[in-house]
Design a protein around this motif. Structure first.
Motif, PDB file in Angstrom:
ATOM      1  N   THR A 152       3.946  -1.666   8.339  1.00 53.32           N
ATOM      2  CA  THR A 152       3.046  -0.689   8.954  1.00 53.32           C
ATOM      3  C   THR A 152       3.399  -0.484  10.420  1.00 53.32           C
ATOM      4  OG1 THR A 152       1.254  -1.308   7.448  1.00 53.32           O
ATOM      5  CG2 THR A 152       0.638  -0.152   9.453  1.00 53.32           C
ATOM      6  N   ASP A 153       3.694  -1.570  11.119  1.00 51.62           N
ATOM      7  CA  ASP A 153       4.088  -1.474  12.528  1.00 51.62           C
ATOM      8  C   ASP A 153       5.389  -0.690  12.667  1.00 51.62           C
ATOM      9  OD1 ASP A 153       1.878  -2.941  13.223  1.00 51.62           O
ATOM     10  OD2 ASP A 153       2.949  -4.847  13.395  1.00 51.62           O
ATOM     11  N   TYR A 154       6.312  -0.873  11.732  1.00 52.51           N
ATOM     12  CA  TYR A 154       7.576  -0.138  11.768  1.00 52.51           C
ATOM     13  C   TYR A 154       7.339   1.355  11.600  1.00 52.51           C
ATOM     14  CZ  TYR A 154      12.329   1.308  10.559  1.00 52.51           C
ATOM     15  OH  TYR A 154      13.558   1.927  10.535  1.00 52.51           O
ATOM     16  N   VAL A 155       6.437   1.723  10.697  1.00 54.10           N
ATOM     17  CA  VAL A 155       6.100   3.130  10.504  1.00 54.10           C
ATOM     18  C   VAL A 155       5.550   3.733  11.796  1.00 54.10           C
ATOM     19  CG1 VAL A 155       4.576   4.748   9.295  1.00 54.10           C
ATOM     20  CG2 VAL A 155       5.706   2.917   8.022  1.00 54.10           C
ATOM     21  N   LYS A 156       4.679   2.987  12.463  1.00 54.26           N
ATOM     22  CA  LYS A 156       4.081   3.477  13.715  1.00 54.26           C
ATOM     23  C   LYS A 156       5.155   3.657  14.781  1.00 54.26           C
ATOM     24  CE  LYS A 156      -0.441   1.307  12.937  1.00 54.26           C
ATOM     25  NZ  LYS A 156      -1.375   0.236  13.367  1.00 54.26           N
ATOM     26  N   HIS A 179       9.245 -10.554   4.533  1.00 53.81           N
ATOM     27  CA  HIS A 179       7.832 -10.196   4.514  1.00 53.81           C
ATOM     28  C   HIS A 179       6.980 -11.352   4.005  1.00 53.81           C
ATOM     29  CE1 HIS A 179       4.149  -7.887   4.040  1.00 53.81           C
ATOM     30  NE2 HIS A 179       4.733  -6.897   4.701  1.00 53.81           N
ATOM     31  N   GLU A 181       1.393   3.704   2.070  1.00 55.38           N
ATOM     32  CA  GLU A 181       2.180   3.972   3.279  1.00 55.38           C
ATOM     33  C   GLU A 181       3.429   3.102   3.315  1.00 55.38           C
ATOM     34  OE1 GLU A 181       1.054   4.775   7.853  1.00 55.38           O
ATOM     35  OE2 GLU A 181       0.641   2.723   7.196  1.00 55.38           O
ATOM     36  N   GLU A 182       3.284   1.838   2.963  1.00 54.49           N
ATOM     37  CA  GLU A 182       4.435   0.936   2.932  1.00 54.49           C
ATOM     38  C   GLU A 182       5.428   1.364   1.852  1.00 54.49           C
ATOM     39  OE1 GLU A 182       2.349  -3.264   4.304  1.00 54.49           O
ATOM     40  OE2 GLU A 182       1.939  -2.484   2.306  1.00 54.49           O
ATOM     41  N   ASN A 215       0.819  -1.204   0.000  1.00 49.94           N
ATOM     42  CA  ASN A 215       0.000   0.000   0.000  1.00 49.94           C
ATOM     43  C   ASN A 215       0.863   1.270   0.000  1.00 49.94           C
ATOM     44  OD1 ASN A 215       0.631   0.819   2.750  1.00 49.94           O
ATOM     45  ND2 ASN A 215      -0.776  -0.770   3.467  1.00 49.94           N
ATOM     46  N   GLU A 230       1.690  -7.160   8.697  1.00 51.12           N
ATOM     47  CA  GLU A 230       1.648  -5.753   9.085  1.00 51.12           C
ATOM     48  C   GLU A 230       3.012  -5.237   9.513  1.00 51.12           C
ATOM     49  OE1 GLU A 230      -1.132  -3.987   8.729  1.00 51.12           O
ATOM     50  OE2 GLU A 230      -2.065  -5.797   7.925  1.00 51.12           O
TER      51      GLU A 230
END
Length: 265
Positions: free
Chosen positions: A255-259, A73, A26-27, A24, A252
């Motif tokens: 996504t978790d890394y971004v957070k 991944h 964001e990724e 996506n 995820e």
């Protein structure tokens, strides 16, 4: 991520499979940012075009956390485990940076002859799975594939040490002509986040990029554990000697890394 019965059939017939928008926005934004950081570094793992522009950043998963996450991944590892029917390990990880205006060609070749000749890989039980970091268009040097060419097996190749800064075992013009006349050429294109996987014996190459649009792609090469290389001649950062199986991470994970990065900022 498991491949469907139709996807498995298409891959067997054509030798490749393209999955658009697999990652996506964001990724993709994270991976583009991290790739830019990697390619800006001065280190032996980063090879350059003859004009000095970055060409390939090897083993980025060993010195960049986001790339390390991508290398295990779930969306990349599970399809290859499914195809090979066994665990896989990372044979190679690289970011190919076909820079705007200056990106050079990748000659017509198959991957397996290089892995066999330079690394001592026994069989064609390894595969590249590519993640588009930029939009890949018909104009900015997309990968060109010859469908069904994997069914010809490993073809005679010659070691090209002169065309580009990257030594490659390449095919002669007549061999490519014969295959293309029979099977044609396709150029999988699509938005950043698309994933392309193709057989180790599929004939492919790409032209230079003279447009203002870069074409950065991550290539994760996963090899069946039973097919580990036996006589590597290239540096460890190009052909890895760690045959530890990759365990697919969370879907995820990026996504978790971004957070986490946002919380730390």
């Amino acid at each position: 991520m498991k491949l469907t019965a139709q996807q498995l059939k298409d891959f067997d017939e054509l030798g490749y499979l393209f999955m658009p928008e697999c990652f996506n926005p964001e990724e993709v934004a994270l991976l583009k940012q991290e790739a830019g950081d990697v390619l800006s570094q001065q280190r032996p793992e980063i090879w350059r075009e003859k004009n000095g522009a970055p060409r390939t950043a090897f083993a980025a998963h060993t010195y960049n956390e986001a790339c390390g996450i991508l290398a295990s991944h779930k969306r990349l590892v599970e399809p290859l485990q499914q195809l090979f029917g066994e665990d896989v390990y990372v044979h190679q990880f690289k970011i190919n940076a076909k820079a705007a205006f200056t990106g050079e060609v990748w000659q017509w070749h198959q991957d397996f002859p290089t892995w066999q000749a330079d690394d001592g890989m026994p069989d064609a039980r390894a595969m590249n799975i590519a993640v588009f970091l930029d939009d890949v268009m018909p104009i900015n040097g997309p990968l060109m594939l010859v469908p069904r060419s994997h069914k010809s097996g490993a073809l005679k190749s010659e070691h090209d040490l002169e065309t580009t800064s990257y030594p490659l075992w390449t095919l002669d013009n007549q061999t490519v002509t014969d295959l293309v006349e029979k099977n044609g050429i396709v150029t999988p294109t699509g938005k950043a986040g698309g994933v392309l996987m193709f057989h180790a014996n599929l004939v492919h190459g790409s032209s230079g990029n003279i447009t203002p649009y870069p074409r950065r792609i991550v290539y994760l090469t996963l090899n069946a554990v039973s097919n580990a290389i036996q006589k590597p001649t290239r540096p460890e950062f190009i052909a890895h000697r760690d045959f530890t199986p990759v365990h697919a991470g969370s879907d995820e994970a990026l996504t978790d890394y971004v957070k986490q990065q946002r919380k730390a900022a």
